[in-house]
Design an enzyme around this catalytic site. Structure first.
Site, mmCIF file in Angstrom:
data_model
loop_
_atom_site.group_PDB
_atom_site.id
_atom_site.type_symbol
_atom_site.label_atom_id
_atom_site.label_comp_id
_atom_site.label_asym_id
_atom_site.label_seq_id
_atom_site.Cartn_x
_atom_site.Cartn_y
_atom_site.Cartn_z
ATOM 1 N N GLY A 1 0.761 -1.235 -0.008
ATOM 2 C CA GLY A 1 0.053 -0.196 0.008
ATOM 3 C C GLY A 1 0.780 1.305 0.051
ATOM 4 O O GLY A 1 2.087 1.122 -0.485
ATOM 5 N N HIS B 1 3.901 27.226 -21.378
ATOM 6 C CA HIS B 1 4.723 26.466 -22.003
ATOM 7 C C HIS B 1 6.002 26.609 -21.720
ATOM 8 O O HIS B 1 6.540 27.829 -21.496
ATOM 9 C CB HIS B 1 4.284 26.696 -23.360
HETATM 10 P P1 NAD Z 1 -2.734 1.078 3.040
HETATM 11 O O1 NAD Z 1 -4.204 0.573 3.304
HETATM 12 O O2 NAD Z 1 -2.287 1.868 2.036
HETATM 13 O O3 NAD Z 1 -1.852 -0.496 2.463
HETATM 14 C C1 NAD Z 1 -2.075 -1.746 3.249
HETATM 15 C C2 NAD Z 1 -1.977 -2.799 2.327
HETATM 16 O O4 NAD Z 1 -1.674 -3.951 2.834
HETATM 17 C C3 NAD Z 1 -2.926 -3.143 1.204
HETATM 18 O O5 NAD Z 1 -2.593 -3.172 -0.083
HETATM 19 C C4 NAD Z 1 -3.632 -4.283 1.751
HETATM 20 O O6 NAD Z 1 -4.279 -5.168 0.732
HETATM 21 C C5 NAD Z 1 -2.328 -5.060 2.333
HETATM 22 N N1 NAD Z 1 -2.523 -5.920 3.271
HETATM 23 C C6 NAD Z 1 -3.339 -6.131 4.504
HETATM 24 N N2 NAD Z 1 -3.301 -7.002 5.211
HETATM 25 C C7 NAD Z 1 -2.339 -7.872 4.418
HETATM 26 C C8 NAD Z 1 -1.706 -8.988 4.904
HETATM 27 N N3 NAD Z 1 -2.127 -9.653 5.981
HETATM 28 N N4 NAD Z 1 -0.615 -9.485 3.987
HETATM 29 C C9 NAD Z 1 -0.594 -8.968 3.024
HETATM 30 N N5 NAD Z 1 -0.844 -7.968 2.480
HETATM 31 C C10 NAD Z 1 -1.825 -7.217 3.427
HETATM 32 O O7 NAD Z 1 -1.935 1.138 4.292
HETATM 33 P P2 NAD Z 1 -0.618 1.581 4.737
HETATM 34 O O8 NAD Z 1 0.488 1.472 3.549
HETATM 35 O O9 NAD Z 1 -0.200 0.923 6.175
HETATM 36 O O10 NAD Z 1 -0.823 3.139 5.252
HETATM 37 C C11 NAD Z 1 -2.093 3.530 5.940
HETATM 38 C C12 NAD Z 1 -2.610 4.859 5.734
HETATM 39 O O11 NAD Z 1 -1.848 5.639 5.901
HETATM 40 C C13 NAD Z 1 -2.833 5.004 4.174
HETATM 41 O O12 NAD Z 1 -3.852 4.067 4.039
HETATM 42 C C14 NAD Z 1 -2.843 6.274 4.250
HETATM 43 O O13 NAD Z 1 -4.243 6.670 4.682
HETATM 44 C C15 NAD Z 1 -2.077 6.693 5.190
HETATM 45 N N6 NAD Z 1 -0.393 7.144 4.439
HETATM 46 C C16 NAD Z 1 -0.614 8.003 3.518
HETATM 47 C C17 NAD Z 1 0.313 8.549 2.827
HETATM 48 C C18 NAD Z 1 0.202 9.619 1.632
HETATM 49 O O14 NAD Z 1 -0.998 10.143 1.653
HETATM 50 N N7 NAD Z 1 1.306 9.675 0.722
HETATM 51 C C19 NAD Z 1 1.629 7.868 3.075
HETATM 52 C C20 NAD Z 1 1.531 6.837 3.881
HETATM 53 C C21 NAD Z 1 0.438 6.448 4.720
#
Ligand code: NAD
Ligand code: FAD
Length: 475
Positions: free
Chosen positions: A191, A452
């Site tokens: 993620g 541009h």
């Molecule tokens: P996320 O929800 O973005 O991603 C988590 C990922 O883990 C998903 O793709 C999910 O399918 C996967 N997953 C879940 N359980 C799993 C498992 N047991 N095994 C393997 N994969 C699994 O969450 P995150 O990366 O932890 O980030 C948390 C939140 O923090 C984000 O949703 C966002 O709201 C925030 N965040 C934002 C930014 C940004 O805005 N640039 C950056 C970092 C975090």
């Protein structure tokens, strides 16, 4: 000084401290409580965002990007960097810490300048809008408020059989502090955190393996963009394994053995460090005494209506602790809206136009609906896209991967979604957010003069392409 306030905010992350400042600006006597201490043991308001989230991750993304560019991109510009290039991880981390300290210090100063009374300690809501504060020395004091704003943020989700130990198996906080570049870094969850922090350590030399449970990468993004991202990350050498469920992890002799279940059966991989980044959950631990009247929903979030009112009178909740995207800017806008509503003004946040940005290379940014969502909802749409490779600016910068894709209502032409992968996507998305907020159309973007040569010409051309009249590509 009296311990009765017009507004008491629990939590000084980007939701809470912004709410407190806005309330004070509106003439309300305001207190803000946060328990977080910085590395120097002093109060460090700013929440996860400033301390262990948005800001430190972007500092490391920038440092690692420079390192990567020196090695892989400067030669194309004719710049010869003779001799081996090395990264001093200590200096990189110290630079990050300095930025964090500067910003958390800035928040302290802003609270003071705005006459918000700041309390360092743990806040607990009691019945009758009383708040108990317990400081690090276990000293307690009680405040009362006309209004209470809960802004306690979020914490990382843990998964069964994978125990954080802060050294080998870490969350985002640990992955911002590796003293050395891990040779092999496993990441559970491809993620936002997995991709951003995975990119940092990959650029510095780690072999990065992302273990993602779902069958698709970036399931919430437009799938054209997600597929382009997948190809780009693969080119960079990121090993993204989809449809891979982690069953457990164990540290044995300084290595982490990770057990996986894939479509082909069970297997184990060995890594030096393991980052768990499978999402975050609302932080309501010991926040509410019994009988406060504040409801928590099935997902563990504080239940609120569209104006961030909880089920208890004059108690509000904002930011990661409530529904909606877990993003700093969403929490801050909710903080402003709640403060203005308390002060008798009109406050409102449009959750439909909250932009998302992922700060990988290329950057990914979007707002509004994806093509898949429109198809599922049966909305007829026109799609226009434009590759950065056809922009003069992208080519001149040597950074021309990716594209802009716009989705507009087939009947009204109203902009319904904008999806960008490419250089400066984080900045380019802003004009699409404005267009959507003003109920603008693809035609509006197509008729606005764009400078541009700029990357924003890709947005302009994508808008023209939605009507099949782009100039610099076949329509
Ligand atoms: P996320 O929800 O973005 O991603 C988590 C990922 O883990 C998903 O793709 C999910 O399918 C996967 N997953 C879940 N359980 C799993 C498992 N047991 N095994 C393997 N994969 C699994 O969450 P995150 O990366 O932890 O980030 C948390 C939140 O923090 C984000 O949703 C966002 O709201 C925030 N965040 C934002 C930014 C940004 O805005 N640039 C950056 C970092 C975090
Ligand atoms: P928090 O920032 O979590 O703040 C809550 C504060 O309340 C904390 O300081 C906590 O100590 C305090 N607190 C909690 N309970 C109590 C209590 N009972 N008493 C006293 N104090 C208490 N978002 C973006 O928009 N852009 C990004 O680039 C981005 N990058 C991120 C990178 C990482 C690695 C992570 C983990 C997150 C990132 N996020 C990003 C998400 C962003 O950090 C959060 O959405 C944001 O911090 C939420 O703000 P908040 O004020 O609701 O909560």
């Amino acid at each position: 000084m009296s311990d009765h306030f017009d507004v008491i905010v629990i939590g000084a992350g980007p939701a809470g401290y912004v709410a407190a400042i806005r309330a004070a600006q509106l003439g309300l006597k305001t207190a803000c409580i946060d328990e977080r201490l910085g590395k120097d043991g002093k109060p460090a308001p700013g929440g996860a965002c400033l301390n262990v989230g948005c800001i430190p991750s972007k500092a490391l993304l920038d440092s690692s990007k420079h390192y990567h560019h020196v090695q892989h991109q400067y030669a194309a510009h004719g710049i010869n960097v003779s001799g081996p290039v090395s990264m001093d991880v200590d200096t990189m981390l110290a630079r990050k810490d300095k930025i964090v300290k500067q910003l958390t210090g800035g928040v302290k100063q802003l609270l003071k300048t705005n006459q918000v009374e700041f309390f360092c300690g743990r806040g607990k809501l009691l019945p009758e809008r009383q708040v108990l504060i317990t400081d690090a020395d276990n000293q307690q004091q009680q405040l009362s408020g006309e209004h209470i704003i809960l802004a306690s943020g979020s914490i990382p989700i843990a998964i069964p059989n994978v125990e954080y130990d802060g050294q080998y198996i870490v969350d985002n906080e640990g992955a911002l502090e590796f003293a050395q570049v891990p040779q092999r870094l496993g990441v559970i969850g491809a993620g936002v955190i997995g991709l951003e922090l995975g990119s940092v350590w990959k650029r510095l030399g780690s072999e990065v393996i992302l273990l993602e449970a779902l069958d698709e990468l970036l399931a919430a993004a437009d799938q054209d963009i997600a597929k382009t991202a997948g190809r780009e990350f693969k080119k960079q050498g990121m090993n993204i394994r989809l449809s891979t469920l982690v069953q457990g992890a164990q540290v044995i002799n300084g290595e982490v053995i990770v057990k996986l279940e894939t479509k082909d059966g069970e297997e184990s991989i060995t890594v030096d460090r393991l980052l768990v980044a499978v999402g975050r959950r609302a932080n309501t631990t010991d926040l509410l005494a019994d009988d406060t009247g504040v409801s928590i929903n099935q997902r563990g979030q504080i239940e609120v209506d569209e104006h961030c009112r909880t089920s208890a009178e004059n108690i509000w909740a904002i930011g990661d602790a409530v529904r909606g995207p877990m993003l700093a800017h969403k929490g801050s806008e909710e903080g402003i809206a709640v403060a203005e509503t308390i002060a008798g003004q009109a406050g409102h946040v449009n959750l439909e136009t909250v932009p998302w940005v992922i700060y990988t290379d290329p950057e990914i940014a979007w707002v509004g609906k994806t093509e898949q969502e429109l198809q599922q909802a049966g909305v007829a749409y026109n799609s226009g896209s434009f590759p950065f490779a056809a922009t003069g600016r992208g080519l001149a910068m040597g950074d021309a991967s990716g594209m802009v894709k716009l989705l507009a209502d087939a009947e009204t032409d109203r902009l319904l979604g904008a999806h960008i992968i490419g250089p400066n996507a984080s900045e380019l998305i802003a004009e699409c957010v404005v267009t959507m907020e003003f109920a603008g159309c693809a035609e509006d973007l197509a008729r606005i003069v764009h400078a541009h040569p700029t990357l924003s010409e890709a947005v302009h051309e994508a808008a023209l392409n939605a009507d099949k009249r782009a100039i610099h590509r076949a329509n």
